[in-house]
Design an enzyme around this catalytic site. Sequence first.
Site, PDB file in Angstrom:
ATOM      1  N   ARG A   1      19.443  20.485  39.679  1.00 50.80           N
ATOM      2  CA  ARG A   1      20.895  20.622  39.512  1.00 50.80           C
ATOM      3  C   ARG A   1      21.569  19.312  39.091  1.00 50.80           C
ATOM      4  NH1 ARG A   1      22.774  24.773  44.348  1.00 50.80           N
ATOM      5  NH2 ARG A   1      21.858  26.617  43.398  1.00 50.80           N
TER       6      ARG A   1
ATOM      7  N   ASP B   1      38.255  26.882  47.162  1.00 53.08           N
ATOM      8  CA  ASP B   1      36.847  26.503  47.105  1.00 53.08           C
ATOM      9  C   ASP B   1      36.792  24.989  46.919  1.00 53.08           C
ATOM     10  OD1 ASP B   1      34.093  28.288  46.507  1.00 53.08           O
ATOM     11  OD2 ASP B   1      33.959  26.205  45.837  1.00 53.08           O
TER      12      ASP B   1
HETATM   13  C1  SAM Z   1      27.737  31.584  47.900  1.00 59.18           C
HETATM   14  S1  SAM Z   1      29.401  31.265  47.496  1.00 59.18           S
HETATM   15  C2  SAM Z   1      30.217  32.583  48.375  1.00 59.18           C
HETATM   16  C3  SAM Z   1      31.293  33.246  47.552  1.00 59.18           C
HETATM   17  C4  SAM Z   1      31.961  34.445  48.211  1.00 59.18           C
HETATM   18  N1  SAM Z   1      32.626  34.071  49.440  1.00 59.18           N
HETATM   19  C5  SAM Z   1      30.964  35.537  48.462  1.00 59.18           C
HETATM   20  O1  SAM Z   1      30.604  35.796  49.610  1.00 59.18           O
HETATM   21  O2  SAM Z   1      30.514  36.165  47.492  1.00 59.18           O
HETATM   22  C6  SAM Z   1      29.731  29.831  48.523  1.00 59.18           C
HETATM   23  C7  SAM Z   1      30.929  29.018  48.033  1.00 59.18           C
HETATM   24  O3  SAM Z   1      31.269  28.078  49.068  1.00 59.18           O
HETATM   25  C8  SAM Z   1      31.712  26.903  48.446  1.00 59.18           C
HETATM   26  N2  SAM Z   1      31.612  25.792  49.410  1.00 59.18           N
HETATM   27  C9  SAM Z   1      30.507  25.149  49.858  1.00 59.18           C
HETATM   28  N3  SAM Z   1      30.827  24.183  50.720  1.00 59.18           N
HETATM   29  C10 SAM Z   1      32.178  24.214  50.837  1.00 59.18           C
HETATM   30  C11 SAM Z   1      33.121  23.452  51.589  1.00 59.18           C
HETATM   31  N4  SAM Z   1      32.749  22.452  52.388  1.00 59.18           N
HETATM   32  N5  SAM Z   1      34.436  23.747  51.441  1.00 59.18           N
HETATM   33  C12 SAM Z   1      34.839  24.750  50.633  1.00 59.18           C
HETATM   34  N6  SAM Z   1      33.994  25.505  49.900  1.00 59.18           N
HETATM   35  C13 SAM Z   1      32.688  25.240  50.006  1.00 59.18           C
HETATM   36  C14 SAM Z   1      30.815  26.738  47.242  1.00 59.18           C
HETATM   37  O4  SAM Z   1      31.400  25.918  46.255  1.00 59.18           O
HETATM   38  C15 SAM Z   1      30.619  28.200  46.795  1.00 59.18           C
HETATM   39  O5  SAM Z   1      31.477  28.536  45.748  1.00 59.18           O
END
Ligand code: SAM
Length: 287
Positions: free
Chosen positions: A48, A159
């Site tokens: 990545r 996000d």
């Molecule tokens: C796997 S996706 C989940 C998306 C959606 N909630 C779903 O369940 O389909 C996880 C998201 O969490 C975000 N993320 C990870 N760490 C984070 C943090 N500390 N604060 C905010 N967002 C975060 C990532 O950028 C990513 O877009």
Amino acid sequence: MNQLSPRAFDGPSEYPYTRADFEAIAHMVHAHAGICMPESKAMLIYSRLTKLLREKGIGSFHDYTALIRTDAAERTRAIEALTTNHTKFFRENHHFEHFEQHLRQPFIERLMKGGKLRMWSSAASSGEEVYSLAMVLLGTDKSQAKRIAESDVALLATDLADHVLRAAETGIYPGNNGADIPARYGQLWTTSGTGGVTVARPVRDLVRFRKLNLLNAWPLKGQFDVIFCRNVMIYFDEPTKERLLDRLADQLVVGGYLYIGHSERFIGPAADKFTSIGQTIYRKDRA
Ligand SMILES: C[S@@+](CC[C@H](N)C(=O)[O-])C[C@H]1O[C@@H](n2cnc3c(N)ncnc32)[C@H](O)[C@@H]1O
């Protein structure tokens, strides 16, 4: 960890990558985003981040880790590149069914009486989750949807990663992404082109997208009636999950609902305030 040689990550790779580099990056992403990257993710980190090394003209992970120690903007780019953003429309559909069957009608009655409704998708990724929720709220009756859209309703979607928020704001989903949208919503709330689907204006207008790191301060005004926090806690360690759930509890009104991901659990002291009312669905019953 220690039984591997310090250069075990080098392999035949384009850029030298040592255990120390992996550990420095894993430490940084945990400290800034809460995301745990065990050794099994070492090659994921490599793949990545190589694009960023290439763009910067940097020849080794050693030099790149030195850069992100001091260059905050590049560190942010690296962290964003390390997030997993997988999502889809109507993912874990039982949550949207629960919302439609149990919450939608009382919320609409409240809105029609002049009340307000606030909902938050707190790890929104590219927006499919919050747009699914907005479509269910607007429903399938266009004149009712118009009245809902004109009422005091707002959906916040946040996000950590800029690139997904920018994609979300366009409302454009290429390829086959729209296939997961139930036809009754898709017909009303999306338009299809050769390249994919576009989410319609009335749905997009309900949602504000903002950058927010769940680990940092939350510049939020007021509490929410519904919070979706799905498939992000899986990346966090137990103390981070507990702290997050505690803060989410404070951010919900009494009587509000929290939806979490299918493999996540409600842990920590805040659990006492909630009643489990379905698969990964919790209602805050106590302040
Ligand atoms: C796997 S996706 C989940 C998306 C959606 N909630 C779903 O369940 O389909 C996880 C998201 O969490 C975000 N993320 C990870 N760490 C984070 C943090 N500390 N604060 C905010 N967002 C975060 C990532 O950028 C990513 O877009």
